[in-house]
Enzyme design. Structure first.
Site, PDB file in Angstrom:
ATOM      1  N   GLY A 110      43.637  43.015  44.956  1.00  0.00           N
ATOM      2  CA  GLY A 110      43.512  44.039  45.982  1.00  0.00           C
ATOM      3  C   GLY A 110      42.994  43.511  47.301  1.00  0.00           C
ATOM      4  O   GLY A 110      43.174  44.150  48.343  1.00  0.00           O
TER       5      GLY A 110
ATOM      6  N   VAL B 189      46.451  34.581  47.232  1.00  0.00           N
ATOM      7  CA  VAL B 189      45.921  33.230  47.382  1.00  0.00           C
ATOM      8  C   VAL B 189      47.021  32.219  47.069  1.00  0.00           C
ATOM      9  O   VAL B 189      47.731  32.340  46.060  1.00  0.00           O
ATOM     10  CB  VAL B 189      44.720  32.987  46.453  1.00  0.00           C
ATOM     11  CG1 VAL B 189      44.140  31.585  46.686  1.00  0.00           C
ATOM     12  CG2 VAL B 189      43.647  34.036  46.673  1.00  0.00           C
TER      13      VAL B 189
ATOM     14  N   VAL C 179      39.752  24.646  44.247  1.00  0.00           N
ATOM     15  CA  VAL C 179      38.975  24.292  43.055  1.00  0.00           C
ATOM     16  C   VAL C 179      39.923  24.202  41.863  1.00  0.00           C
ATOM     17  O   VAL C 179      40.586  25.181  41.508  1.00  0.00           O
ATOM     18  CB  VAL C 179      37.869  25.331  42.782  1.00  0.00           C
ATOM     19  CG1 VAL C 179      37.047  24.903  41.576  1.00  0.00           C
ATOM     20  CG2 VAL C 179      36.973  25.496  44.006  1.00  0.00           C
TER      21      VAL C 179
ATOM     22  N   ASP D 167      31.789  41.571  45.339  1.00  0.00           N
ATOM     23  CA  ASP D 167      32.986  41.545  44.504  1.00  0.00           C
ATOM     24  C   ASP D 167      32.874  40.450  43.448  1.00  0.00           C
ATOM     25  O   ASP D 167      33.835  39.754  43.153  1.00  0.00           O
ATOM     26  CB  ASP D 167      34.235  41.328  45.368  1.00  0.00           C
ATOM     27  CG  ASP D 167      35.527  41.674  44.622  1.00  0.00           C
ATOM     28  OD1 ASP D 167      35.458  42.410  43.620  1.00  0.00           O
ATOM     29  OD2 ASP D 167      36.587  41.187  45.030  1.00  0.00           O
TER      30      ASP D 167
ATOM     31  N   LYS E 295      33.081  39.069  40.016  1.00  0.00           N
ATOM     32  CA  LYS E 295      33.828  39.410  38.797  1.00  0.00           C
ATOM     33  C   LYS E 295      34.324  38.125  38.168  1.00  0.00           C
ATOM     34  O   LYS E 295      34.323  37.055  38.799  1.00  0.00           O
ATOM     35  CB  LYS E 295      34.989  40.342  39.124  1.00  0.00           C
ATOM     36  CG  LYS E 295      35.955  39.813  40.172  1.00  0.00           C
ATOM     37  CD  LYS E 295      36.974  40.854  40.568  1.00  0.00           C
ATOM     38  CE  LYS E 295      37.903  40.325  41.673  1.00  0.00           C
ATOM     39  NZ  LYS E 295      38.868  41.346  42.128  1.00  0.00           N
TER      40      LYS E 295
ATOM     41  N   ASN F 208      36.771  35.985  39.936  1.00  0.00           N
ATOM     42  CA  ASN F 208      36.300  35.382  41.180  1.00  0.00           C
ATOM     43  C   ASN F 208      35.370  34.202  40.930  1.00  0.00           C
ATOM     44  O   ASN F 208      34.673  33.755  41.843  1.00  0.00           O
ATOM     45  CB  ASN F 208      35.576  36.416  42.043  1.00  0.00           C
ATOM     46  CG  ASN F 208      36.488  36.989  43.125  1.00  0.00           C
ATOM     47  OD1 ASN F 208      37.551  36.442  43.395  1.00  0.00           O
ATOM     48  ND2 ASN F 208      36.064  38.072  43.738  1.00  0.00           N
TER      49      ASN F 208
END
Length: 610
Positions: free
Chosen positions: A19, A23, A89, A131, A133, A136
């Site tokens: 949302g 990426v 990463v 955010d 989570k 993430n």
């Protein structure tokens, strides 16, 4: 988009979408490095205020330099395609890892500590992620946790510009204040970390549902299933950490990441719960209702764990339940036998199993009953006052009880099938009988208004009270709420359950008193039981809980120390007693609403329905 070049960034592949944007993996032609480029939805910076917020937050996040935070290299607020360029990463997100299987206990704690370290660094600069989570957080090949998307954070010093009613982040990880559209601070990130830790250990999020509204309701109104009920081997201190992280009131949550890190590192995944002293906070209140009694036997208490549903008010148990029961599980490690269940009205109390495992004593008002487990008809003994406590002699030939709460004439008596014999008569005395010791004396305690208890004894044949050590030794004095006194099989060591802000179990001989178990702050431990298989069993209350759960911890009786992690025996239960042949009895609290309760058990003692 793949194959295109945006400024010096050549888009190589799509990494993910959510949302908050899409990426891509990209190659930076100027600096010859691999980066991640996140393109944001244009509506996020549609207005001048939105654009100003985005620039401000991204600049603040770009200043973060921490091994557990993905570095931001560049921001671009172009109207057509605003984007952030970040460190690329290599690894997998936590949600990808959890989908395969829950994490090992030590790995989950280590990852949570790393996330908390990253949050600590961000919060120190006034940055809230909002955010956090599992998708993430990336776990690299060398087990380093990296937090992504700090470029979309909001500085705590800035004016909140998120529109009222709008929500940022994935619903299942949102804090109650986010769900309610209220102002948020760094404690919101700690809530979300609690959700991640719960997820890593159990394989699922604590608040789930098919619709956002269902999840919102659960986040605001329900308590999650305890992790200890979903997975065996979870140390109770870790359960307390998660419970505090998921406190609905931010003021009851961890107030900073530093305290959280200390508590996580204090969890001993191999020992008895604490690796070192930690500042564990008590669990926030869980609200439910119901009541009742039950008792059972374990085949080997060390490995037993029955998962009952919720923590239920013990007071309501006495007031509203209609049926009480005793279940006797005649089990051995390799031999499961029949299961027998006994029931009584809930107003009966002090269900105490005899040491030989053959009889039960219980009381109601001025009457005491002794019932053999191989005989339906109980023996009734009428007393002249309300019975306040019941326990057995070591040989199981006498039941001992205490009266005097109503008439204020306190008496200690023992009863066999042949009659009642008075042991102590004392008017208006503040004393309480505890146990019949193996040296044929009965332990009694007195207390005063200053909070001191004195441990005394009286011969089982009757007589005068004397201090247990024959004088005024400090070892005969205990300060705090002395809930229970038990005895180890050697007949020389007492176990004391004491609460004075924090609950604690002490082992005491004539020479010393040592602490063998410490509970969380504002906790309470009641009746202690020692199992011959080598465990201490105890009911543990925590602040705000409506009923205790019975826990056990492996215990070396010769060294007077715990030798392993504590584990759950049964939820919503109190007053455990263990017979010499391995039977366990306890008082149970059924679900809310009272009435008769149906308990369905397999022949091996597994709880099938409750």
């Amino acid at each position: 988009m793949v194959g295109q070049t945006i400024r010096q960034y050549k888009i190589v592949e799509k990494l993910g979408e959510g949302g908050m944007g899409v990426v891509y993996k990209a190659e930076d032609s100027k600096l010859d490095r691999t980066v991640a480029v996140k393109f944001l939805p244009a509506h996020l910076i549609a207005s001048a205020d939105d654009r100003s917020r985005f620039i401000r937050e991204a600049k603040a996040a770009a200043a973060l330099n921490h091994p557990n935070i993905a570095v931001i290299y560049e921001i671009n607020d172009g109207e057509d395609a605003p984007f952030i360029v970040m460190e690329y990463v290599e690894g997998q997100t936590l949600d990808q890892c959890v989908k395969r299987e829950p994490f090992k206990l030590k790995d989950a704690i280590a990852i949570a500590v790393q996330i908390a370290e990253g949050l600590k660094a961000a919060h120190a600069k006034g940055i809230v992620h909002r955010d956090i989570k599992s998708s993430n957080v990336i776990l690299t090949t060398d087990a380093t946790a990296k937090i992504l998307d700090f470029g979309l954070a909001r500085t705590t010093m800035a004016t909140q510009v998120t529109k009222t009613g709008s929500t940022l982040g994935t619903v299942a990880y949102m804090s109650p204040e986010q769900v309610s559209g209220l102002s948020v601070d760094h404690r919101t990130d700690l809530w979300s970390l609690g959700v991640i830790l719960f997820e890593m250990l159990s394989g699922r999020v604590p608040f789930a549902g098919d619709y956002d509204q269902v999840i919102f309701y659960k986040i605001l109104n329900e308590q999650p299933e305890p992790v200890t009920a979903l997975r065996s081997g979870i140390p109770m201190p870790l359960e307390w950490v998660i419970t505090k992280l998921l406190a609905k009131d931010p003021d009851e949550r961890y107030q900073n990441a530093t305290d959280l890190i200390i508590d996580l590192k204090a969890v001993d995944v191999k020992g008895s719960g604490f690796a070192r002293t930690g500042q564990f906070a008590a669990a926030p209140e869980r609200k439910n209702g119901g009541g009742g009694h039950i008792a059972s036997e374990a085949r080997s208490v060390r490995r037993q764990s029955w998962l009952m549903r919720r923590i239920i008010p013990i007071v309501a148990a006495c007031a509203s339940a209609i049926v009480a029961g005793l279940v006797v599980w005649m089990l051995r490690p390799q031999d499961a036998k029949e299961i027998r269940k006994y029931q009584w009205p809930a107003e009966y109390s002090f269900f105490v199993l005899s040491p030989d495992g053959k009889k039960i004593a219980y009381a109601k008002g001025e009457k005491l009953w002794i019932r053999r487990l191989d005989n339906i008809a109980p023996i009734e003994i009428t007393t002249d006052d309300v019975i306040a406590n019941v326990f057995w002699s070591p040989a199981s030939d006498y039941a001992v009880f205490y009266t005097g709460l109503v008439t204020d004439t306190h008496e200690l008596k023992k009863v066999s099938l042949s009659g009642v014999q008075s042991l102590i008569t004392k008017t208006a005395g503040k004393y309480y009988p505890r146990l019949w010791g193996r040296d044929d004396s009965i332990i009694v305690t007195t207390w005063n208004e200053n909070g001191w208890n004195t441990i005394l004894k009286v011969p089982a044949s009757g007589g005068d009270l004397t201090p247990i050590l024959g004088g005024d030794s400090a070892l005969a004095m205990v300060r705090g709420d002395l809930a229970h006194v038990a005895e180890l099989p050697d007949g020389k060591t007492l176990l004391l359950s004491v609460s004075r802000g924090r609950s604690e179990i002490f082992a005491q001989t004539n020479e010393r008193r040592v602490s063998v178990y410490t509970g969380p702050p504002e906790s309470y431990i009641g009746r202690i039981a020692y199992a011959a298989s080598g465990e201490l069993l105890f009911p543990l209350f925590t602040r705000g809980s409506a009923a205790p759960d019975i826990w056990a911890v492996p215990f070396d009786a010769s060294e007077l120390r715990t030798v392993g992690s504590q584990f759950l025996v049964v939820r919503n239960a109190d007053r455990p007693t263990v017979s010499e042949n391995g039977m366990l009895s306890y008082t149970d609290v059924p679900p809310a609403g009272g009435g008769e309760q149906l308990v369905l058990l397999s022949r091996t003692g597994q709880l099938l329905k409750y």
